[in-house]
Design an enzyme around this catalytic site. Structure first.
Site, mmCIF file in Angstrom:
data_model
loop_
_atom_site.group_PDB
_atom_site.id
_atom_site.type_symbol
_atom_site.label_atom_id
_atom_site.label_comp_id
_atom_site.label_asym_id
_atom_site.label_seq_id
_atom_site.Cartn_x
_atom_site.Cartn_y
_atom_site.Cartn_z
ATOM 1 N N TYR A 176 0.841 -1.199 0.000
ATOM 2 C CA TYR A 176 0.000 0.000 0.000
ATOM 3 C C TYR A 176 0.873 1.245 0.000
ATOM 4 C CZ TYR A 176 -4.195 -2.690 1.178
ATOM 5 O OH TYR A 176 -5.243 -3.559 1.160
ATOM 6 N N TYR A 223 -0.166 -9.916 0.100
ATOM 7 C CA TYR A 223 0.851 -9.373 1.010
ATOM 8 C C TYR A 223 0.802 -10.082 2.355
ATOM 9 C CZ TYR A 223 -3.133 -6.490 2.616
ATOM 10 O OH TYR A 223 -4.338 -6.052 3.069
ATOM 11 N N ARG A 230 -2.460 -12.297 2.948
ATOM 12 C CA ARG A 230 -3.805 -11.958 2.486
ATOM 13 C C ARG A 230 -3.957 -12.336 1.021
ATOM 14 N NH1 ARG A 230 -7.487 -8.790 3.809
ATOM 15 N NH2 ARG A 230 -8.549 -10.717 3.355
ATOM 16 N N HIS A 288 -6.867 -8.697 -3.038
ATOM 17 C CA HIS A 288 -8.208 -8.161 -2.807
ATOM 18 C C HIS A 288 -8.245 -6.663 -3.068
ATOM 19 C CE1 HIS A 288 -5.985 -7.639 0.953
ATOM 20 N NE2 HIS A 288 -6.701 -6.533 1.102
ATOM 21 N N HIS A 348 -10.476 -3.347 -1.590
ATOM 22 C CA HIS A 348 -11.448 -2.882 -0.593
ATOM 23 C C HIS A 348 -12.492 -1.999 -1.275
ATOM 24 C CE1 HIS A 348 -8.990 -4.072 2.944
ATOM 25 N NE2 HIS A 348 -7.988 -3.876 2.113
HETATM 26 FE FE LIG Z 1 -6.056 -4.898 2.273
#
Ligand SMILES: [Fe+2]
Length: 245
Positions: free
Chosen positions: A111, A150, A160, A163, A165
């Site tokens: 991110y 990640y 994870r 995906h 959000h």
């Molecule tokens: Fe996330």
């Protein structure tokens, strides 16, 4: 439902199938051990004022906000994808003119956020946030790159699944819902407690987009379709607002 000091409560809100909602406490998802309420919840009924209040309008949405590949000088790295679908209410009616927001990791699984310390490369051409309004048919469309998986330290070697959000405001500002869209066939589903905190396996599948050849752009981008149902038996599972992993 009783009347409150702040106004007339709105009756008739449909509650979703409990199998499509994660419990507040899901011990395998470690953060829920700390934040799950320890006392009974207090219901604060919506009043007419909250439900009829203003929504964010189109003047807040820029021309390129839906295209995460064109928000910087150059193009981001990664597999270019189109993510499209419709927002529907519990009766299958389109929800037009509602704000849909997305945020995601870059193609390397990082991110663009100061607390993300995963040592994967940042991409100077990718912020990973977008928004648009649904059209008259409840449709939305984003152009982005496929996010990478990640690690997140929930348990040993926890990763994870890829995906995106999503946040939606529905028909009123107090109806904000937050969920995650996954990609079909991800090998990381089985070990992800966030995905598996949705009790009903069929409901989990409603968070998985489907590959859609008709949404692809030939010789340019793959396409995925993800319809979001706000309430009712076919509701898309949603989460609490501080579920930000
Ligand atoms: Fe996330």
């Amino acid at each position: 439902m009783s009347e409150t000091k702040t106004g007339q409560p709105v009756r008739g809100y449909r509650r979703e199938d409990p199998g499509s909602r994660p419990p507040y406490l899901f011990p395998d998802y470690l953060a829920t051990r700390l934040r799950a309420p320890r006392r009974p919840l207090t219901l604060l009924p919506h009043t007419l004022t909250e439900v009829t209040g203003p929504l964010l309008g189109e003047d807040r949405v820029g021309e390129l906000d839906h295209d995460l590949t064109r928000q910087h000088r150059g193009e981001p790295h990664g597999q270019r994808i189109v993510v499209t679908g419709r927002v529907l209410d519990g009766d299958g009616r389109p929800v037009p003119h509602t704000l849909v927001e997305v945020w995601q990791a870059n193609a390397a699984g990082r991110y663009a956020h100061e607390v993300d310390r995963h040592p994967a490369p940042l991409d100077p051409n990718f912020s990973g946030v977008g928004r648009c309004l649904t059209d008259a048919d409840g449709g939305y469309r984003f152009v982005t790159v496929k996010p990478g998986a990640y690690p997140w330290r929930n348990h040993h070697n926890a990763w994870r699944p890829a995906h995106i959000h999503f946040s939606l405001f529905g028909r009123a500002f107090t109806q904000r819902l937050v969920t995650q869209m996954y990609f079909p066939g991800d090998p990381l589903f089985d070990q992800d407690p966030m995905f598996n905190s949705i009790p009903d396996p069929a409901a989990r599948q409603r968070m998985v987009a489907r590959f859609a050849l008709d949404a692809t752009v030939p010789e340019w981008a793959l396409g995925y379709r993800f319809d979001i149902v706000l309430r009712g038996r076919d509701a898309t599972p949603t989460e609490e607002e501080d579920d930000d992993q």
